[in-house]
Design a protein around this motif. Sequence first.
Motif, PDB file in Angstrom:
ATOM      1  N   GLU A 112       0.822  -1.222   0.000  1.00 35.82           N
ATOM      2  CA  GLU A 112       0.000   0.000   0.000  1.00 35.82           C
ATOM      3  C   GLU A 112       0.849   1.262   0.000  1.00 35.82           C
ATOM      4  OE1 GLU A 112      -2.364  -0.576   3.518  1.00 35.82           O
ATOM      5  OE2 GLU A 112      -3.363  -2.333   2.650  1.00 35.82           O
ATOM      6  N   GLY A 113       1.998   1.235   0.664  1.00 38.84           N
ATOM      7  CA  GLY A 113       2.854   2.411   0.749  1.00 38.84           C
ATOM      8  C   GLY A 113       3.715   2.623  -0.476  1.00 38.84           C
ATOM      9  N   TYR A 114       4.430   1.575  -0.883  1.00 37.31           N
ATOM     10  CA  TYR A 114       5.368   1.706  -1.996  1.00 37.31           C
ATOM     11  C   TYR A 114       4.702   1.577  -3.368  1.00 37.31           C
ATOM     12  CZ  TYR A 114       9.241   1.293   1.351  1.00 37.31           C
ATOM     13  OH  TYR A 114      10.130   1.506   2.377  1.00 37.31           O
ATOM     14  N   GLY A 115       3.709   0.723  -3.471  1.00 35.98           N
ATOM     15  CA  GLY A 115       3.090   0.426  -4.763  1.00 35.98           C
ATOM     16  C   GLY A 115       2.641   1.630  -5.569  1.00 35.98           C
ATOM     17  N   PRO A 116       1.897   2.560  -4.952  1.00 39.01           N
ATOM     18  CA  PRO A 116       1.392   3.693  -5.734  1.00 39.01           C
ATOM     19  C   PRO A 116       2.467   4.650  -6.258  1.00 39.01           C
ATOM     20  CG  PRO A 116       0.089   3.393  -3.742  1.00 39.01           C
ATOM     21  CD  PRO A 116       1.291   2.501  -3.622  1.00 39.01           C
ATOM     22  N   VAL A 117       3.679   4.587  -5.715  1.00 39.13           N
ATOM     23  CA  VAL A 117       4.708   5.545  -6.143  1.00 39.13           C
ATOM     24  C   VAL A 117       5.729   4.948  -7.113  1.00 39.13           C
ATOM     25  CG1 VAL A 117       4.448   6.944  -4.059  1.00 39.13           C
ATOM     26  CG2 VAL A 117       6.214   5.155  -4.129  1.00 39.13           C
ATOM     27  N   VAL A 118       5.555   3.697  -7.505  1.00 39.46           N
ATOM     28  CA  VAL A 118       6.464   3.095  -8.474  1.00 39.46           C
ATOM     29  C   VAL A 118       6.329   3.842  -9.794  1.00 39.46           C
ATOM     30  CG1 VAL A 118       7.040   1.010  -9.780  1.00 39.46           C
ATOM     31  CG2 VAL A 118       6.389   0.830  -7.359  1.00 39.46           C
ATOM     32  N   GLN A 119       7.463   4.271 -10.342  1.00 46.51           N
ATOM     33  CA  GLN A 119       7.496   5.007 -11.603  1.00 46.51           C
ATOM     34  C   GLN A 119       8.296   4.193 -12.614  1.00 46.51           C
ATOM     35  OE1 GLN A 119       9.038   8.938 -10.947  1.00 46.51           O
ATOM     36  NE2 GLN A 119       7.755   9.263  -9.177  1.00 46.51           N
ATOM     37  N   PRO A 120       7.645   3.257 -13.303  1.00 47.95           N
ATOM     38  CA  PRO A 120       8.381   2.413 -14.256  1.00 47.95           C
ATOM     39  C   PRO A 120       9.092   3.261 -15.299  1.00 47.95           C
ATOM     40  CG  PRO A 120       6.122   1.649 -13.989  1.00 47.95           C
ATOM     41  CD  PRO A 120       6.220   2.973 -13.296  1.00 47.95           C
ATOM     42  N   MET A 121      10.259   2.783 -15.710  1.00 45.59           N
ATOM     43  CA  MET A 121      11.011   3.484 -16.746  1.00 45.59           C
ATOM     44  C   MET A 121      10.284   3.333 -18.073  1.00 45.59           C
ATOM     45  SD  MET A 121      15.021   2.792 -15.836  1.00 45.59           S
ATOM     46  CE  MET A 121      15.079   1.500 -17.000  1.00 45.59           C
ATOM     47  N   ALA A 122      10.207   4.418 -18.799  1.00 44.24           N
ATOM     48  CA  ALA A 122       9.599   4.384 -20.133  1.00 44.24           C
ATOM     49  C   ALA A 122      10.632   3.922 -21.147  1.00 44.24           C
ATOM     50  CB  ALA A 122       9.091   5.779 -20.507  1.00 44.24           C
ATOM     51  N   ASP A 123      10.159   3.434 -22.278  1.00 43.14           N
ATOM     52  CA  ASP A 123      11.073   3.062 -23.349  1.00 43.14           C
ATOM     53  C   ASP A 123      11.943   4.265 -23.681  1.00 43.14           C
ATOM     54  OD1 ASP A 123      10.016   0.546 -23.501  1.00 43.14           O
ATOM     55  OD2 ASP A 123       8.670   1.006 -25.147  1.00 43.14           O
ATOM     56  N   GLY A 124      13.215   4.022 -23.795  1.00 39.31           N
ATOM     57  CA  GLY A 124      14.148   5.101 -24.124  1.00 39.31           C
ATOM     58  C   GLY A 124      14.769   5.752 -22.918  1.00 39.31           C
TER      59      GLY A 124
END
Length: 128
Positions: A112-124
């Motif tokens: 609940e704490g970490y999940g919403p703030v994950v910012q996956p890297m975009a292609d490139g």
Amino acid sequence: QHTNNTVYVKWCEAVAWSHSVSLGLDLAAYRRLDRAMAIKRSEYDYLLASHEGDDVAVGTWIVSWDGRLTMQRRFQVIRVEDGASLLRAQINFVCIELSTGKARRLPPEFIEGYGPVVQPMADGDRAD
């Protein structure tokens, strides 16, 4: 009079901890849950030196996680005066049970704490 490499490591540790605390995952929560995120692997790319008196900004963000056991944070240190990147780093973490030191699944509070703030890297995006 340049900044020692170990200072950069301490800055990264401090900003990661500050980020966790801002998400409600402080030391008391870790102890109550008998869980913590422990460093599994770290890489630091020292790009430029900082010197005594330089104003620097340190940032962190979570770029990946499996929602079960592991996550990866990225870090960047910049010199405020000219915006130059001084350091880029990545640290892979694994969730452990504090009482045994063994790897354990993320508790719901971590999800609940970490999940919403994950910012996956975009292609490139840079991987380093």
